[in-house]
Design an enzyme around this catalytic site. Structure first.
Site, PDB file in Angstrom:
ATOM      1  N   ARG A  83       0.850  -1.201   0.000  1.00  0.00           N
ATOM      2  CA  ARG A  83       0.000   0.000   0.000  1.00  0.00           C
ATOM      3  C   ARG A  83       0.888   1.254   0.000  1.00  0.00           C
ATOM      4  NH1 ARG A  83      -4.928   1.724   4.218  1.00  0.00           N
ATOM      5  NH2 ARG A  83      -5.112   3.869   3.478  1.00  0.00           N
ATOM      6  N   ASN A 128     -10.505  -4.665  -0.846  1.00  0.00           N
ATOM      7  CA  ASN A 128     -10.372  -3.592  -1.829  1.00  0.00           C
ATOM      8  C   ASN A 128      -9.384  -3.965  -2.926  1.00  0.00           C
ATOM      9  OD1 ASN A 128     -12.026  -1.312  -1.398  1.00  0.00           O
ATOM     10  ND2 ASN A 128     -10.964  -0.941   0.536  1.00  0.00           N
ATOM     11  N   CYS A 156     -19.203  -2.016   0.506  1.00  0.00           N
ATOM     12  CA  CYS A 156     -18.245  -1.024   1.026  1.00  0.00           C
ATOM     13  C   CYS A 156     -18.852  -0.313   2.228  1.00  0.00           C
ATOM     14  CB  CYS A 156     -17.964  -0.011  -0.074  1.00  0.00           C
ATOM     15  SG  CYS A 156     -17.080   1.450   0.487  1.00  0.00           S
ATOM     16  N   ASP A 157     -18.003   0.034   3.179  1.00  0.00           N
ATOM     17  CA  ASP A 157     -18.534   0.692   4.380  1.00  0.00           C
ATOM     18  C   ASP A 157     -18.431   2.219   4.342  1.00  0.00           C
ATOM     19  OD1 ASP A 157     -15.879   1.163   4.748  1.00  0.00           O
ATOM     20  OD2 ASP A 157     -15.731   0.192   6.699  1.00  0.00           O
ATOM     21  N   HIS A 186     -16.619   3.865  -4.242  1.00  0.00           N
ATOM     22  CA  HIS A 186     -15.771   5.023  -3.901  1.00  0.00           C
ATOM     23  C   HIS A 186     -15.933   6.124  -4.948  1.00  0.00           C
ATOM     24  CE1 HIS A 186     -12.828   2.681  -1.046  1.00  0.00           C
ATOM     25  NE2 HIS A 186     -14.104   2.601  -0.675  1.00  0.00           N
ATOM     26  N   TYR A 211     -14.717  10.082  -1.356  1.00  0.00           N
ATOM     27  CA  TYR A 211     -13.614   9.694  -2.239  1.00  0.00           C
ATOM     28  C   TYR A 211     -13.551  10.540  -3.509  1.00  0.00           C
ATOM     29  CZ  TYR A 211     -11.966   5.647   0.373  1.00  0.00           C
ATOM     30  OH  TYR A 211     -11.398   4.844   1.320  1.00  0.00           O
ATOM     31  N   ARG A 271      -0.746   7.826   3.984  1.00  0.00           N
ATOM     32  CA  ARG A 271      -1.742   7.173   4.855  1.00  0.00           C
ATOM     33  C   ARG A 271      -1.251   5.778   5.294  1.00  0.00           C
ATOM     34  NH1 ARG A 271      -5.065   7.384   8.894  1.00  0.00           N
ATOM     35  NH2 ARG A 271      -6.504   5.647   8.883  1.00  0.00           N
TER      36      ARG A 271
HETATM   37  N1  LIG Z   1     -14.882  -2.380   1.483  1.00  0.00           N
HETATM   38  C1  LIG Z   1     -14.628  -1.585   2.536  1.00  0.00           C
HETATM   39  O1  LIG Z   1     -15.338  -0.655   2.719  1.00  0.00           O
HETATM   40  C2  LIG Z   1     -13.456  -1.831   3.433  1.00  0.00           C
HETATM   41  C3  LIG Z   1     -13.364  -1.274   4.701  1.00  0.00           C
HETATM   42  C4  LIG Z   1     -12.232  -1.509   5.471  1.00  0.00           C
HETATM   43  C5  LIG Z   1     -11.234  -2.322   4.971  1.00  0.00           C
HETATM   44  N2  LIG Z   1     -11.365  -2.841   3.724  1.00  0.00           N
HETATM   45  C6  LIG Z   1     -10.368  -3.741   3.139  1.00  0.00           C
HETATM   46  O2  LIG Z   1     -10.163  -4.855   4.003  1.00  0.00           O
HETATM   47  C7  LIG Z   1      -8.893  -5.412   3.729  1.00  0.00           C
HETATM   48  C8  LIG Z   1      -8.085  -5.594   4.995  1.00  0.00           C
HETATM   49  O3  LIG Z   1      -7.597  -4.363   5.443  1.00  0.00           O
HETATM   50  P1  LIG Z   1      -6.520  -4.223   6.583  1.00  0.00           P
HETATM   51  O4  LIG Z   1      -6.155  -2.796   6.602  1.00  0.00           O
HETATM   52  O5  LIG Z   1      -7.009  -4.821   7.830  1.00  0.00           O
HETATM   53  O6  LIG Z   1      -5.303  -5.081   5.974  1.00  0.00           O
HETATM   54  P2  LIG Z   1      -4.261  -6.054   6.694  1.00  0.00           P
HETATM   55  O7  LIG Z   1      -3.048  -6.040   5.841  1.00  0.00           O
HETATM   56  O8  LIG Z   1      -4.161  -5.714   8.126  1.00  0.00           O
HETATM   57  O9  LIG Z   1      -4.942  -7.494   6.592  1.00  0.00           O
HETATM   58  C9  LIG Z   1      -5.116  -8.183   5.423  1.00  0.00           C
HETATM   59  C10 LIG Z   1      -4.748  -9.647   5.622  1.00  0.00           C
HETATM   60  O10 LIG Z   1      -4.944 -10.291   4.364  1.00  0.00           O
HETATM   61  C11 LIG Z   1      -3.944 -11.310   4.271  1.00  0.00           C
HETATM   62  N3  LIG Z   1      -3.788 -11.731   2.887  1.00  0.00           N
HETATM   63  C12 LIG Z   1      -3.153 -11.087   1.883  1.00  0.00           C
HETATM   64  N4  LIG Z   1      -3.224 -11.806   0.764  1.00  0.00           N
HETATM   65  C13 LIG Z   1      -3.912 -12.940   1.051  1.00  0.00           C
HETATM   66  C14 LIG Z   1      -4.295 -14.086   0.297  1.00  0.00           C
HETATM   67  N5  LIG Z   1      -3.981 -14.202  -0.998  1.00  0.00           N
HETATM   68  N6  LIG Z   1      -4.980 -15.068   0.914  1.00  0.00           N
HETATM   69  C15 LIG Z   1      -5.297 -14.962   2.216  1.00  0.00           C
HETATM   70  N7  LIG Z   1      -4.961 -13.903   2.995  1.00  0.00           N
HETATM   71  C16 LIG Z   1      -4.278 -12.900   2.413  1.00  0.00           C
HETATM   72  C17 LIG Z   1      -2.708 -10.656   4.850  1.00  0.00           C
HETATM   73  O11 LIG Z   1      -1.732 -11.592   5.210  1.00  0.00           O
HETATM   74  C18 LIG Z   1      -3.294  -9.884   6.030  1.00  0.00           C
HETATM   75  O12 LIG Z   1      -3.223 -10.631   7.209  1.00  0.00           O
HETATM   76  C19 LIG Z   1      -8.252  -4.455   2.721  1.00  0.00           C
HETATM   77  O13 LIG Z   1      -8.492  -4.924   1.407  1.00  0.00           O
HETATM   78  C20 LIG Z   1      -8.994  -3.176   2.938  1.00  0.00           C
HETATM   79  O14 LIG Z   1      -8.877  -2.313   1.849  1.00  0.00           O
HETATM   80  C21 LIG Z   1     -12.463  -2.627   2.967  1.00  0.00           C
HETATM   81  O1  LIG Z   2      -7.023   4.499   5.468  1.00  0.00           O
HETATM   82  P1  LIG Z   2      -7.719   3.442   6.263  1.00  0.00           P
HETATM   83  O2  LIG Z   2      -7.079   2.078   6.084  1.00  0.00           O
HETATM   84  O3  LIG Z   2      -7.956   3.813   7.665  1.00  0.00           O
HETATM   85  O4  LIG Z   2      -9.185   3.335   5.642  1.00  0.00           O
HETATM   86  C1  LIG Z   2      -9.409   2.984   4.317  1.00  0.00           C
HETATM   87  C2  LIG Z   2     -10.825   2.474   4.212  1.00  0.00           C
HETATM   88  O5  LIG Z   2     -11.691   3.585   4.300  1.00  0.00           O
HETATM   89  C3  LIG Z   2     -13.086   3.333   4.163  1.00  0.00           C
HETATM   90  O6  LIG Z   2     -13.591   2.567   5.254  1.00  0.00           O
HETATM   91  C4  LIG Z   2     -13.616   3.180   6.543  1.00  0.00           C
HETATM   92  C5  LIG Z   2     -14.913   3.804   6.924  1.00  0.00           C
HETATM   93  O7  LIG Z   2     -15.403   4.603   5.943  1.00  0.00           O
HETATM   94  C6  LIG Z   2     -14.740   4.560   8.229  1.00  0.00           C
HETATM   95  O8  LIG Z   2     -15.956   5.140   8.611  1.00  0.00           O
HETATM   96  C7  LIG Z   2     -14.221   3.636   9.313  1.00  0.00           C
HETATM   97  O9  LIG Z   2     -15.184   3.063  10.093  1.00  0.00           O
HETATM   98  O10 LIG Z   2     -13.336   2.641   8.897  1.00  0.00           O
HETATM   99  C8  LIG Z   2     -13.392   2.112   7.579  1.00  0.00           C
HETATM  100  C9  LIG Z   2     -12.132   1.379   7.350  1.00  0.00           C
HETATM  101  O11 LIG Z   2     -10.974   2.100   7.625  1.00  0.00           O
HETATM  102  C10 LIG Z   2     -13.343   2.626   2.883  1.00  0.00           C
HETATM  103  O12 LIG Z   2     -14.694   2.305   2.713  1.00  0.00           O
HETATM  104  C11 LIG Z   2     -12.500   1.397   2.755  1.00  0.00           C
HETATM  105  O13 LIG Z   2     -12.757   0.805   1.521  1.00  0.00           O
HETATM  106  C12 LIG Z   2     -11.049   1.735   2.919  1.00  0.00           C
HETATM  107  O14 LIG Z   2     -10.299   0.544   2.962  1.00  0.00           O
HETATM  108 MN   LIG Z   3     -14.778   1.037   0.713  1.00  0.00          MN
END
Ligand SMILES: NC(=O)c1ccc[n+]([C@@H]2O[C@H](COP(=O)([O-])OP(=O)(O)OC[C@H]3O[C@@H](n4cnc5c(N)ncnc54)[C@H](O)[C@@H]3O)[C@@H](O)[C@H]2O)c1
Ligand SMILES: O=P(O)(O)OC[C@H]1O[C@H](O[C@H]2[C@H](O)[C@@H](O)[C@@H](O)O[C@@H]2CO)[C@H](O)[C@@H](O)[C@@H]1O
Ligand SMILES: [Mn+2]
Length: 442
Positions: free
Chosen positions: A93, A147, A169-170, A200, A265, A285
């Protein structure tokens, strides 16, 4: 009452402990018999799993728990896959954010070239999770919030069209929590919303209370002055300065189209120059998260393991992640809840590509989501979405066809990138940084 079995894919995620506490808080609504953590990084997952095992023993000893890196063990006898993997973890990232910035372009996790790079890493491993689920638990559903959700959703639409995967997505939920607070409502669920866009990349067009009263005028008055920063402090995670700036910046984004309210976003596309000016190319970030959330989560997990109890933990229930329970309940109990999901357009937005993955309100039941009709969208949003959806589609095509040209086109088309020349410089640096993760491009 049936009790459900779930696998958390990306067990080592920083979000896992908060989500486990949230699931435990909702057991009456969504009973669980088994939780499995699955990750491809054993060492990272074990730290989180050891702490969560203690939390589970103390709060719900009847729930069977295990953590594994073996797909067969993880995906067998499962009702739901809750997927939040981050392919390449925070180290990648950081590169996604810093490489574009080096060339004077927005450096962001899911927007612009950083999002493209992350997408190219995520497509294969998310498809792999879908395939494990279909092999070992063919009746299961995957609730995916890995993501970049827009690109992941397009990839699953194109490459696994019949799979039972729901992309969510949250961010809209986080913003709606703030809207409810601005309006003085108890819950975001007191509002009924209309929204359209890509992930986003979207806009609210209508927000009403349960009696049908229009809440947009009051919200707009506030957003015009303060963005999505409520008068009183918001409880929860994202009150860090950088997130606060993003919520505040919504006021400028709003001024550009005062008929709608924007997703935060959009600032990366509409105010790219300012975002770059305010970015520190040496500390992005990713660095904030590594120094903050990641250190805190892993430190707290280690404390729980060392003390053998979670009684004094500082972990909090990730309350707003309860949308995951709402979604699982909608599928399991046919609740027909209205939720924003990322689904194939299929005519819901009449004047937009039917094959685009759009984020729109759906009624969710045991057959999956039924998208609601949006109708025609205005020229401004249509123009922006056509450009952005082309970026997302070209990334998936580039991945599937190993095409350098298509990926160059994708980055060039991003509204955050000034020219094909700059796009190529960024792409060549990204290829070098992502050798371990991307297919080889020709
Ligand atoms: N859609 C949303 O709104 C939303 C909100 C919050 C977080 N996210 C997403 O959730 C995910 C996790 O975020 P985080 O910040 O906790 O990351 P993180 O790096 O702390 O955790 C991700 C985990 O995924 C594992 N991983 C990576 N590749 C893998 C694979 N091929 N198979 C199994 N495991 C694997 C890693 O080892 C790690 O432990 C990210 O993609 C983030 O963008 C999405
Ligand atoms: O920069 P990060 O890793 O802190 O956040 C990236 C994520 O941002 C959004 O999710 C947020 C959410 O909108 C906020 O309100 C809070 O509760 O936490 C979430 C996760 O950090 C976004 O929707 C995600 O896709 C991003 O991964
Ligand atoms: Mn999102």
């Amino acid at each position: 009452m049936k009790k459900f079995s779930i696998v958390v894919a990306g067990g080592g995620s920083t979000f896992t402990p908060g989500i486990i506490l949230m699931l435990l808080d909702n057991l009456e609504k969504f009973p669980i018999r088994k939780i499995i953590f699955y990750d491809n990084d054993k060492e990272r997952q074990d730290i989180v799993a050891d702490a969560c095992e203690i939390i589970l023993k103390e709060k719900a000893p009847e729930i069977e728990f295990l953590a594994t890196t073996d797909p067969k063990t993880a995906f067998t006898d499962i009702d739901f896959v809750m997927a939040h993997i981050r392919v390449g973890k925070y180290a990648m990232r950081e590169k996604d954010e810093k490489i574009p910035l080096k060339h004077g372009v927005v450096g962001q996790e899911t927007c612009g070239p950083g999002g493209v790079a992350y997408g190219m890493r995520s497509i294969g491993p998310v498809i792999e999770l879908v395939d494990y689920m279909e092999k070992y638990s063919p009746d299961a559903w995957m609730l995916n919030y890995s993501n970049p959700a827009a690109i992941v959703a397009e990839a699953t639409r194109k490459l696994r069209p019949d799979s039972k995967i729901l992309n969510i997505c949250d961010m809209p939920i986080g913003i709606e929590v703030r809207m409810a607070q601005i309006l003085g409502l108890e819950s975001r669920k007191d509002m009924e919303i209309k929204y359209f866009g890509l992930n986003h990349f979207g806009w609210w067009t209508d927000i009403r209370d349960k009696e049908g009263n229009d809440l947009m005028p009051k919200l707009k008055e506030h957003v015009k002055k303060h963005g999505y920063v409520p008068d009183a402090k918001v409880e929860g995670q994202h009150v860090e300065a950088s997130w606060n700036d993003t919520f505040a910046k919504a006021k400028d984004v709003y001024m550009l189209d005062q008929k709608t309210l924007p997703n935060t976003y959009l600032k990366y596309y509409l105010f790219s120059d300012e975002v770059v000016e305010h970015s520190n190319p040496d500390y992005t970030r990713a660095n904030e998260v590594m120094d903050g959330r990641e250190k805190f989560i892993f430190g707290e997990c280690k404390k729980i393991k060392e003390s053998g109890t979670a009684k004094n933990t500082e972990f909090e229930i990730d309350e707003h992640a309860s949308y995951i329970v709402d979604l699982a309940r909608a599928i399991s109990y046919n609740t027909k809840e209205r939720m924003l999901l990322i689904v194939p357009n299929n005519g819901a937005i009449i004047n937009f590509d039917p094959t685009a993955m759009v984020e729109i309100p759906c009624i969710v039941g045991s057959q999956g989501p039924e998208p609601l009709v949006v109708g025609s969208i205005p020229q401004f949003q249509k123009g922006m979405m056509e450009q952005q959806v082309s970026v997302e589609k070209l990334v998936v095509e580039a991945w599937a066809e190993n095409s350098y040209e298509k990926l160059w086109q994708a980055i060039t088309l991003s509204k955050t990138v000034p020219s094909a020349r700059v796009a190529k410089l960024i792409l060549d640096d990204l290829i070098e940084a992502n050798k371990e993760y991307w297919p080889e491009l020709k």
